[in-house]
Motif scaffolding. Sequence first.
Motif, PDB file in Angstrom:
ATOM      1  N   LEU A 143      54.783 -53.653  -7.246  1.00  0.00           N
ATOM      2  CA  LEU A 143      54.239 -52.454  -7.375  1.00  0.00           C
ATOM      3  C   LEU A 143      54.501 -50.531  -7.833  1.00  0.00           C
ATOM      4  O   LEU A 143      54.039 -50.133  -8.528  1.00  0.00           O
ATOM      5  N   PHE A 144      55.183 -49.969  -6.921  1.00  0.00           N
ATOM      6  CA  PHE A 144      55.649 -48.854  -6.887  1.00  0.00           C
ATOM      7  C   PHE A 144      56.147 -48.871  -7.865  1.00  0.00           C
ATOM      8  O   PHE A 144      55.724 -47.391  -8.645  1.00  0.00           O
ATOM      9  N   VAL A 145      57.189 -49.369  -8.538  1.00  0.00           N
ATOM     10  CA  VAL A 145      58.146 -49.175  -9.740  1.00  0.00           C
ATOM     11  C   VAL A 145      57.236 -49.247 -10.473  1.00  0.00           C
ATOM     12  O   VAL A 145      57.177 -48.388 -11.362  1.00  0.00           O
ATOM     13  N   LEU A 146      56.411 -50.171 -11.139  1.00  0.00           N
ATOM     14  CA  LEU A 146      56.149 -50.941 -12.183  1.00  0.00           C
ATOM     15  C   LEU A 146      54.646 -49.289 -12.107  1.00  0.00           C
ATOM     16  O   LEU A 146      54.615 -48.541 -12.991  1.00  0.00           O
ATOM     17  N   GLY A 147      54.481 -49.051 -10.472  1.00  0.00           N
ATOM     18  CA  GLY A 147      53.076 -47.484 -11.278  1.00  0.00           C
ATOM     19  C   GLY A 147      53.672 -46.607 -11.895  1.00  0.00           C
ATOM     20  O   GLY A 147      53.077 -45.951 -12.283  1.00  0.00           O
ATOM     21  N   ILE A 148      54.949 -46.283 -11.165  1.00  0.00           N
ATOM     22  CA  ILE A 148      56.150 -45.470 -11.471  1.00  0.00           C
ATOM     23  C   ILE A 148      55.910 -45.380 -13.340  1.00  0.00           C
ATOM     24  O   ILE A 148      55.764 -43.858 -14.206  1.00  0.00           O
ATOM     25  N   PHE A 149      56.495 -46.620 -13.878  1.00  0.00           N
ATOM     26  CA  PHE A 149      56.090 -46.649 -15.464  1.00  0.00           C
ATOM     27  C   PHE A 149      55.176 -46.411 -15.442  1.00  0.00           C
ATOM     28  O   PHE A 149      55.251 -46.059 -16.823  1.00  0.00           O
ATOM     29  N   ILE A 150      53.949 -47.073 -15.419  1.00  0.00           N
ATOM     30  CA  ILE A 150      52.609 -47.076 -15.661  1.00  0.00           C
ATOM     31  C   ILE A 150      52.737 -44.721 -15.889  1.00  0.00           C
ATOM     32  O   ILE A 150      52.028 -44.665 -17.189  1.00  0.00           O
ATOM     33  N   ILE A 151      52.537 -44.286 -14.838  1.00  0.00           N
ATOM     34  CA  ILE A 151      52.293 -42.984 -15.308  1.00  0.00           C
ATOM     35  C   ILE A 151      53.139 -42.738 -16.374  1.00  0.00           C
ATOM     36  O   ILE A 151      52.652 -41.555 -16.720  1.00  0.00           O
ATOM     37  N   GLY A 152      54.309 -42.773 -16.302  1.00  0.00           N
ATOM     38  CA  GLY A 152      55.969 -41.883 -17.241  1.00  0.00           C
ATOM     39  C   GLY A 152      55.054 -42.423 -18.862  1.00  0.00           C
ATOM     40  O   GLY A 152      54.649 -41.948 -19.796  1.00  0.00           O
TER      41      GLY A 152
ATOM     42  N   SER B 280      51.068 -47.052 -26.345  1.00  0.00           N
ATOM     43  CA  SER B 280      50.196 -47.644 -24.708  1.00  0.00           C
ATOM     44  C   SER B 280      50.464 -49.463 -24.861  1.00  0.00           C
ATOM     45  O   SER B 280      50.341 -49.682 -23.655  1.00  0.00           O
ATOM     46  N   PHE B 281      51.304 -49.473 -25.788  1.00  0.00           N
ATOM     47  CA  PHE B 281      52.115 -51.043 -25.684  1.00  0.00           C
ATOM     48  C   PHE B 281      52.604 -50.815 -24.150  1.00  0.00           C
ATOM     49  O   PHE B 281      51.962 -51.839 -23.526  1.00  0.00           O
ATOM     50  N   PHE B 282      53.105 -50.534 -24.227  1.00  0.00           N
ATOM     51  CA  PHE B 282      54.419 -49.699 -22.494  1.00  0.00           C
ATOM     52  C   PHE B 282      53.907 -49.513 -21.433  1.00  0.00           C
ATOM     53  O   PHE B 282      54.030 -50.633 -20.719  1.00  0.00           O
ATOM     54  N   ALA B 283      52.760 -48.892 -22.028  1.00  0.00           N
ATOM     55  CA  ALA B 283      51.464 -48.824 -20.817  1.00  0.00           C
ATOM     56  C   ALA B 283      51.007 -50.380 -20.551  1.00  0.00           C
ATOM     57  O   ALA B 283      50.637 -50.704 -19.136  1.00  0.00           O
ATOM     58  N   VAL B 284      50.224 -50.603 -21.423  1.00  0.00           N
ATOM     59  CA  VAL B 284      49.942 -52.170 -20.784  1.00  0.00           C
ATOM     60  C   VAL B 284      50.198 -53.168 -20.250  1.00  0.00           C
ATOM     61  O   VAL B 284      49.433 -53.673 -19.818  1.00  0.00           O
ATOM     62  N   VAL B 285      51.662 -53.435 -21.083  1.00  0.00           N
ATOM     63  CA  VAL B 285      52.334 -54.479 -20.522  1.00  0.00           C
ATOM     64  C   VAL B 285      52.783 -54.271 -18.619  1.00  0.00           C
ATOM     65  O   VAL B 285      52.356 -54.937 -17.985  1.00  0.00           O
ATOM     66  N   ASN B 286      52.675 -52.679 -18.525  1.00  0.00           N
ATOM     67  CA  ASN B 286      53.269 -52.328 -17.622  1.00  0.00           C
ATOM     68  C   ASN B 286      52.707 -52.786 -16.032  1.00  0.00           C
ATOM     69  O   ASN B 286      52.393 -53.368 -15.981  1.00  0.00           O
ATOM     70  N   ALA B 287      51.190 -52.491 -16.950  1.00  0.00           N
ATOM     71  CA  ALA B 287      49.309 -52.713 -16.705  1.00  0.00           C
ATOM     72  C   ALA B 287      49.805 -54.168 -15.636  1.00  0.00           C
ATOM     73  O   ALA B 287      49.400 -54.300 -14.795  1.00  0.00           O
ATOM     74  N   ALA B 288      49.670 -54.826 -17.126  1.00  0.00           N
ATOM     75  CA  ALA B 288      49.949 -55.837 -17.004  1.00  0.00           C
ATOM     76  C   ALA B 288      50.155 -57.130 -15.694  1.00  0.00           C
ATOM     77  O   ALA B 288      49.754 -57.651 -14.377  1.00  0.00           O
ATOM     78  N   ALA B 289      51.806 -56.135 -16.059  1.00  0.00           N
ATOM     79  CA  ALA B 289      52.531 -57.065 -14.242  1.00  0.00           C
ATOM     80  C   ALA B 289      52.132 -56.480 -13.319  1.00  0.00           C
ATOM     81  O   ALA B 289      52.008 -57.205 -12.278  1.00  0.00           O
ATOM     82  N   PHE B 290      51.729 -55.537 -13.304  1.00  0.00           N
ATOM     83  CA  PHE B 290      50.899 -54.935 -11.515  1.00  0.00           C
ATOM     84  C   PHE B 290      49.789 -55.316 -11.411  1.00  0.00           C
ATOM     85  O   PHE B 290      49.441 -55.506 -10.116  1.00  0.00           O
ATOM     86  N   VAL B 291      49.174 -55.479 -12.235  1.00  0.00           N
ATOM     87  CA  VAL B 291      47.910 -55.924 -11.234  1.00  0.00           C
ATOM     88  C   VAL B 291      48.361 -58.071 -11.222  1.00  0.00           C
ATOM     89  O   VAL B 291      48.049 -58.232 -10.267  1.00  0.00           O
ATOM     90  N   ALA B 292      48.888 -58.377 -11.876  1.00  0.00           N
ATOM     91  CA  ALA B 292      49.737 -60.068 -11.252  1.00  0.00           C
ATOM     92  C   ALA B 292      49.947 -60.020 -10.427  1.00  0.00           C
ATOM     93  O   ALA B 292      49.805 -60.797  -9.742  1.00  0.00           O
ATOM     94  N   THR B 293      50.988 -58.085  -9.848  1.00  0.00           N
ATOM     95  CA  THR B 293      51.484 -59.190  -8.797  1.00  0.00           C
ATOM     96  C   THR B 293      50.840 -58.366  -7.756  1.00  0.00           C
ATOM     97  O   THR B 293      50.713 -59.039  -6.969  1.00  0.00           O
TER      98      THR B 293
END
Length: 389
Positions: A76-85, A165-178
């Motif tokens: 979750l931490f790593v995915l959060g960092i990627f979403i912010i980036g 935004s495409f990158f952010a959406v995919v990372n956000a989907a993984a974050f929510v699922a995790t």
Amino acid sequence: MVKNNNLLILILAIGVFGILSTEMGVIGILPVIADTFGVTVSQAGWLVSLFALVVAFSGPTMPVLFSRFNRKRGMLFVLGIFIIGNLISIFTTNFTVLLFARIVPAFFHPVYISLALTLAATSSKPEDAPKSIAKIMMAVSAGMILGVPIATFIANAASLQWAMSFFAVVNAAAFVATLFLIPSMPAAAAISGGAQVSVLKKPIVWLSIAAVILINSAIASVNSYLAEFLSTISMISGQTLSLVLFVFGIASLGGNLLAGKLLANNARKSVVSYPIILGIAYTAAFILSHFFGPVVIAVVVAWGVIFAIGNNISQYWIASSAPEAPEFANGLFLTCGNLGITLGTAVGGFFLSGMGIRYVIVGGLLFLVLSLAAVLLRNFFYKGERLTA
């Protein structure tokens, strides 16, 4: 965890695809980035080269630092960092800010990939581990290969911001699922950083490192110039070239699944055979390069499938040399892969400038001979070794 293996693998694959798409997807939109931020294309290329350099540097260290923490929290931490980036990349108008928005997540890239590979193996039955890892590697290939045309299409059809935004959406989907679907996963055993790093004292690890760097060099020395090779030598260009490269990517996805079966059935034979089979494919492409049909078959069917198998072979060869330190071993795999890409691209460029584009294959063949020697040396000195990843 074995009961929920399929769901876990799916969520991990989405996360891996999002992270690899973030890393590689900008390759196709570098000219758009250069125009948007008022920099040259070569300067925009820092977004790729510096990202890869950071991954190579942090590969062996960051997974070890995170190995003591709850694995779910780490993901979750790593995915959060990627979403912010990604969000910063969408809204910034400053190239330096964009560069930092990519460099910071790059430090944590090996943490997620290492965790994904480790969890894929440990959540499966031992005999099924290579197949589970192959599914994660398929997500790696998808992110590397399909992330580029997807981002390019979105940027051209809409805008650079929508592509980001495409990158952010995919990372956000993984974050929510995790967050909602994966249970808490405490670290299995508190293996100290020193204990994990101590595997570097084992000669088998260094033989494996050498083999993996050379295998990836053999792949990168040719693949980095594949489009140029096909357009210059085989006279394949325009939409036909795009189609060939797309089918190459699809073939590579199938190669990952094949690799899982090969490694599960006979890992040692599969690793030894790999440089030989890729060498045959390279030789066929070299000989048949002026013939459209045969070269397409050699490149797309054989080369595309074999390319993907190489990633699985590389991960397995290092992981099996240090099964007592899986996070560190997977970090080493990422570092060796990036070092191989750097070395192979440089040597391929040397052959290109000195002898012509056709002869980048010669550089690839030289690396394959050396990689086969490293593999055979490990097999010779560790004949009784039981291969486990």
